[in-house]
Design an enzyme around this catalytic site. Structure first.
Site, mmCIF file in Angstrom:
data_model
loop_
_atom_site.group_PDB
_atom_site.id
_atom_site.type_symbol
_atom_site.label_atom_id
_atom_site.label_comp_id
_atom_site.label_asym_id
_atom_site.label_seq_id
_atom_site.Cartn_x
_atom_site.Cartn_y
_atom_site.Cartn_z
ATOM 1 N N SER A 246 0.742 -1.206 0.045
ATOM 2 C CA SER A 246 0.047 -0.208 0.022
ATOM 3 C C SER A 246 0.941 1.398 0.021
ATOM 4 C CB SER A 246 -0.893 -0.029 1.115
ATOM 5 O OG SER A 246 -1.548 1.298 1.533
ATOM 6 N N TYR B 236 -2.351 -1.133 10.582
ATOM 7 C CA TYR B 236 -2.188 -1.410 8.979
ATOM 8 C C TYR B 236 -0.722 -0.693 8.548
ATOM 9 C CZ TYR B 236 -4.045 -1.087 4.070
ATOM 10 O OH TYR B 236 -4.184 -1.299 2.742
HETATM 11 P P1 NAD Z 1 -11.365 -6.308 0.101
HETATM 12 O O1 NAD Z 1 -12.040 -6.274 1.624
HETATM 13 O O2 NAD Z 1 -12.399 -5.746 -0.951
HETATM 14 O O3 NAD Z 1 -10.840 -7.659 0.112
HETATM 15 C C1 NAD Z 1 -10.194 -8.535 1.058
HETATM 16 C C2 NAD Z 1 -9.986 -9.918 0.597
HETATM 17 O O4 NAD Z 1 -9.241 -10.444 1.713
HETATM 18 C C3 NAD Z 1 -11.412 -10.739 0.776
HETATM 19 O O5 NAD Z 1 -11.378 -11.541 -0.313
HETATM 20 C C4 NAD Z 1 -11.568 -11.295 2.176
HETATM 21 O O6 NAD Z 1 -12.246 -12.158 1.805
HETATM 22 C C5 NAD Z 1 -9.893 -11.563 2.065
HETATM 23 N N1 NAD Z 1 -9.672 -11.751 3.668
HETATM 24 C C6 NAD Z 1 -9.752 -11.069 4.589
HETATM 25 N N2 NAD Z 1 -9.398 -11.777 5.733
HETATM 26 C C7 NAD Z 1 -8.938 -13.005 5.361
HETATM 27 C C8 NAD Z 1 -8.452 -14.158 5.953
HETATM 28 N N3 NAD Z 1 -8.446 -14.362 7.570
HETATM 29 N N4 NAD Z 1 -8.163 -15.174 5.367
HETATM 30 C C9 NAD Z 1 -8.397 -15.301 3.990
HETATM 31 N N5 NAD Z 1 -8.729 -14.317 3.263
HETATM 32 C C10 NAD Z 1 -9.207 -13.149 4.037
HETATM 33 O O7 NAD Z 1 -10.272 -5.381 0.337
HETATM 34 P P2 NAD Z 1 -9.123 -4.921 -0.751
HETATM 35 O O8 NAD Z 1 -9.273 -3.406 -0.914
HETATM 36 O O9 NAD Z 1 -9.466 -5.254 -2.308
HETATM 37 O O10 NAD Z 1 -7.768 -5.026 -0.306
HETATM 38 C C11 NAD Z 1 -7.011 -5.861 -0.861
HETATM 39 C C12 NAD Z 1 -5.508 -5.713 -0.522
HETATM 40 O O11 NAD Z 1 -5.289 -4.405 -1.016
HETATM 41 C C13 NAD Z 1 -5.099 -5.456 0.996
HETATM 42 O O12 NAD Z 1 -4.187 -5.960 1.373
HETATM 43 C C14 NAD Z 1 -5.394 -3.980 1.245
HETATM 44 O O13 NAD Z 1 -4.409 -3.739 2.251
HETATM 45 C C15 NAD Z 1 -4.690 -3.643 -0.081
HETATM 46 N N6 NAD Z 1 -4.813 -2.377 -0.403
HETATM 47 C C16 NAD Z 1 -6.146 -1.794 -0.585
HETATM 48 C C17 NAD Z 1 -6.250 -0.540 -0.962
HETATM 49 C C18 NAD Z 1 -7.506 -0.015 -1.477
HETATM 50 O O14 NAD Z 1 -7.772 1.154 -1.277
HETATM 51 N N7 NAD Z 1 -8.716 -0.608 -1.598
HETATM 52 C C19 NAD Z 1 -5.153 0.498 -1.239
HETATM 53 C C20 NAD Z 1 -3.915 0.015 -1.080
HETATM 54 C C21 NAD Z 1 -3.752 -1.702 -0.624
#
Ligand code: NAD
Length: 264
Positions: free
Chosen positions: A146, A159
């Site tokens: 991130s 985080y």
């Molecule tokens: P999201 O909530 O849409 O998806 C998260 C996924 O992780 C889901 O499939 C969920 O079921 C899974 N998950 C959560 N806990 C789990 C566990 N204990 N075991 C297995 N699976 C688990 O989130 P997202 O926004 O798509 O985020 C995905 C990644 O991208 C994360 O690592 C997040 O930190 C990173 N990220 C997101 C953003 C953003 O703006 N959305 C920005 C930078 C980084």
């Protein structure tokens, strides 16, 4: 679109039942990569998404329900992919969760959960994937970090700590694997409008004492100089590049896709 040369390869994408992981799994499948999906959600919904992706892409799409807080289940996920697909070329450590609160109000169990899912799970999955990729003489490990792996924001201590840790882990793993044909990189997105971010809008409003509608403009897009959410194809392009032979010399890098956020 370039030909990334990935047809016939096999990938694991953790946390791919939603958001970025789901989109990245679809991008890989679209390039002819067999994929193992993982993540939580309603069983019927997951099966419908799995079957739809397999039908749309013509590749094998499997699902494994490993909980990313449980080391044995993570190892089993990687072993399952190798066993069922016959190889493992790409590991995308993507699963992640968020909790927004001041440190003095931060529930210790939330801290532990975020460190386990956002950081430690990448260690367990990488640990299991390395022998397979080394034996193949090629592999690609990509950690979904991130902008918060490079800079901080208030109220996201766990985080930010986990994502900085993930960038550090990426560098250490890249150095260990530098002569093995296996690269390890981190993608550092700014804000992407996924369910994880939608949930934060309400939490940020509470923590900062401002109405939810002001959070998008004043807090979220305030951090991104281009004033736009990052779109899935902008992340998929980098992932496919890293996975391809074009990415062979890129290792140990933390690559920003953040509209200029971390340039400031
Ligand atoms: P999201 O909530 O849409 O998806 C998260 C996924 O992780 C889901 O499939 C969920 O079921 C899974 N998950 C959560 N806990 C789990 C566990 N204990 N075991 C297995 N699976 C688990 O989130 P997202 O926004 O798509 O985020 C995905 C990644 O991208 C994360 O690592 C997040 O930190 C990173 N990220 C997101 C953003 C953003 O703006 N959305 C920005 C930078 C980084």
């Amino acid at each position: 679109m370039p030909d990334y040369g990935l047809r016939g390869q096999a990938a694991v994408v953790t946390g791919s039942t939603s958001g970025i992981g789901r989109a990245m799994a679809a991008a890989l499948a679209g390039e002819g990569v067999d994929v193992v999906l993982n993540g939580f959600g309603d069983a019927a919904g997951i099966e419908a998404a799995r079957a739809a992706l397999a039908a749309a892409s013509g590749v094998r799409v499997l699902y494994h329900g490993a909980d990313m807080t449980r080391p044995a289940e993570i190892a089993d996920l990687v072993g399952f992919a190798h066993r069922e697909l016959g190889r493992l070329d790409i590991l995308l450590n993507n699963a992640g969760v968020q909790h927004v609160a001041a440190i003095e109000d931060f529930p210790p169990e939330k801290w532990d959960q975020i460190i386990a899912i956002n950081l430690t799970s990448a260690f367990h999955a990488t640990r299991a994937a390395i022998p397979i990729m080394k034996a193949q003489g090629r592999g690609r490990i990509v950690n979904l970090a991130s902008a918060h792996g490079l800079v901080a924001s208030p109220f996201k201590s766990a985080y930010v700590a986990a994502k900085h840790g993930l960038v550090g882990f990426t560098k250490a793993a890249a150095l260990e694997l530098a002569r093995s044909g296996v690269t390890v990189n981190a993608i550092c997105p700014g804000y992407v409008r996924t369910p994880l971010v939608e949930a934060q809008i309400a939490d940020q409003a509470k923590a900062r004492g401002i109405p939810a509608e002001r959070v998008v403009e004043d807090v979220i897009l305030a951090a991104q100089p281009n004033k736009a959410f990052v779109e899935y194809p902008q992340l998929a392009g980098l992932l496919l590049y890293l996975a391809s032979d074009m990415g062979a010399a890129t290792t140990g890098a933390a690559l920003s896709v953040d509209g200029g956020w971390t340039a400031a």
